[in-house]
Design an enzyme around this catalytic site. Structure first.
Site, PDB file in Angstrom:
ATOM      1  N   HIS A  85       0.844  -1.194   0.000  1.00  0.00           N
ATOM      2  CA  HIS A  85       0.000   0.000   0.000  1.00  0.00           C
ATOM      3  C   HIS A  85       0.881   1.245   0.000  1.00  0.00           C
ATOM      4  O   HIS A  85       2.002   1.233   0.524  1.00  0.00           O
ATOM      5  CB  HIS A  85      -0.922  -0.011   1.234  1.00  0.00           C
ATOM      6  CG  HIS A  85      -1.974   1.044   1.169  1.00  0.00           C
ATOM      7  ND1 HIS A  85      -1.733   2.347   1.534  1.00  0.00           N
ATOM      8  CD2 HIS A  85      -3.257   0.997   0.744  1.00  0.00           C
ATOM      9  CE1 HIS A  85      -2.838   3.057   1.347  1.00  0.00           C
ATOM     10  NE2 HIS A  85      -3.779   2.258   0.864  1.00  0.00           N
ATOM     11  N   GLU A 133      -3.478   3.310  -7.385  1.00  0.00           N
ATOM     12  CA  GLU A 133      -3.889   4.381  -6.472  1.00  0.00           C
ATOM     13  C   GLU A 133      -2.913   5.553  -6.582  1.00  0.00           C
ATOM     14  O   GLU A 133      -1.795   5.471  -6.053  1.00  0.00           O
ATOM     15  CB  GLU A 133      -3.833   3.906  -5.022  1.00  0.00           C
ATOM     16  CG  GLU A 133      -4.904   2.964  -4.600  1.00  0.00           C
ATOM     17  CD  GLU A 133      -5.076   3.014  -3.086  1.00  0.00           C
ATOM     18  OE1 GLU A 133      -6.219   3.113  -2.664  1.00  0.00           O
ATOM     19  OE2 GLU A 133      -4.075   2.974  -2.348  1.00  0.00           O
TER      20      GLU A 133
HETATM   21  O1  LIG Z   1      -6.597   1.701   0.901  1.00  0.00           O
HETATM   22  C1  LIG Z   1      -7.333   2.596   0.518  1.00  0.00           C
HETATM   23  C2  LIG Z   1      -6.881   3.711  -0.261  1.00  0.00           C
HETATM   24  O2  LIG Z   1      -5.682   4.251   0.181  1.00  0.00           O
HETATM   25  C3  LIG Z   1      -7.916   4.751  -0.549  1.00  0.00           C
HETATM   26  O3  LIG Z   1      -8.167   5.549   0.562  1.00  0.00           O
HETATM   27  P1  LIG Z   1      -9.384   6.587   0.466  1.00  0.00           P
HETATM   28  O4  LIG Z   1     -10.599   5.796   0.057  1.00  0.00           O
HETATM   29  O5  LIG Z   1      -9.501   7.160   1.839  1.00  0.00           O
HETATM   30  O6  LIG Z   1      -9.012   7.604  -0.560  1.00  0.00           O
END
Ligand SMILES: O=C[C@H](O)COP(=O)(O)O
Length: 215
Positions: A85, A133
């Site tokens: 992550h 992401e």
């Molecule tokens: O693991 C999840 C992601 O980092 C997305 O986070 P978020 O939905 O708060 O933008």
């Protein structure tokens, strides 16, 4: 569509969120999983929801203080592992070893990456799925599927060019059914989200809205 809700280290009630997720998943038929803190894995798994661990360490049983052992996560009820992550990046060799650790206990795996080039590299390591992401959109409420649709399309193409069996999820700023539908239209097989559910006043309502387009 697969919905993976990462609770990160947010101050939510993991059992309440997991219970809501399990009930919404059961009533809609949409696959929803929860990734809580490692210390909450058993309590979350006991709700019946599909439970993932936020990370596994690249180690086996042994002298590894502070590690998240894949076998311990599996014993606690996890069935999948999120790796690399943006908030817990791994060196390439460690990522490969964490995937090996996850495979030892038959976890499903998702490797996160910032952009299509990294998605291609991640797919080459053989996870079940990858998640694109852009870090700058994480936690903003601005969905990647609208703010940067090309990065999702390009990630889908990049993963398919390496290994067509590797699914692509997208994450960062996803919180509504509209965001999820946009992600699906761009070719994503699922979404990875956190704050939209973990920080919601009503996590159940947030989940119901999220999955409505595919329920
Ligand atoms: O693991 C999840 C992601 O980092 C997305 O986070 P978020 O939905 O708060 O933008």
């Amino acid at each position: 569509m697969f919905v993976l809700v990462n609770l990160k280290a947010y101050p939510c009630d993991p059992v309440a969120v997991a219970t809501a997720a399990h009930e919404v998943s059961e009533s809609t038929g949409v696959r929803i999983a929860i990734a809580p803190q490692a210390a909450h894995l058993s309590a979350v798994a006991d709700t019946g929801v599909e439970t993932w661990v936020q990370h596994v360490s690249p180690v086996e049983h042994g002298s590894h203080t502070g590690s998240t052992l894949a076998e311990a996560a599996a014993d606690a009820g996890a069935v999948g592992a999120l790796l690399n992550h943006s908030e817990n990046r791994l060196k390439l060799a460690d990522l490969d070893a964490s995937l090996d650790a996850a495979e030892r206990v038959d976890f499903e795996t998702i490797v996160c990456a910032n952009d299509p080039d990294q998605i291609a590299a991640a797919a080459a390591l053989g996870p079940d799925a990858v998640a694109v992401e852009p870090p700058e959109l994480i936690g903003t409420g601005t969905p990647v599927s609208k703010a940067d649709p090309d990065i999702v399309r390009d990630a889908v193409d990049a993963a398919a060019a390496v290994d067509a069996s590797v699914d692509v999820l997208c994450g960062a700023g996803i919180s509504t059914g509209e965001d999820l539908a946009s992600a699906q239209d761009l070719g994503a097989e699922g979404v990875l989200l956190a704050s939209g559910v973990a920080k919601a006043d009503d996590p159940r309502a947030a989940l119901e809205d999220l999955v409505d387009p595919v329920a």
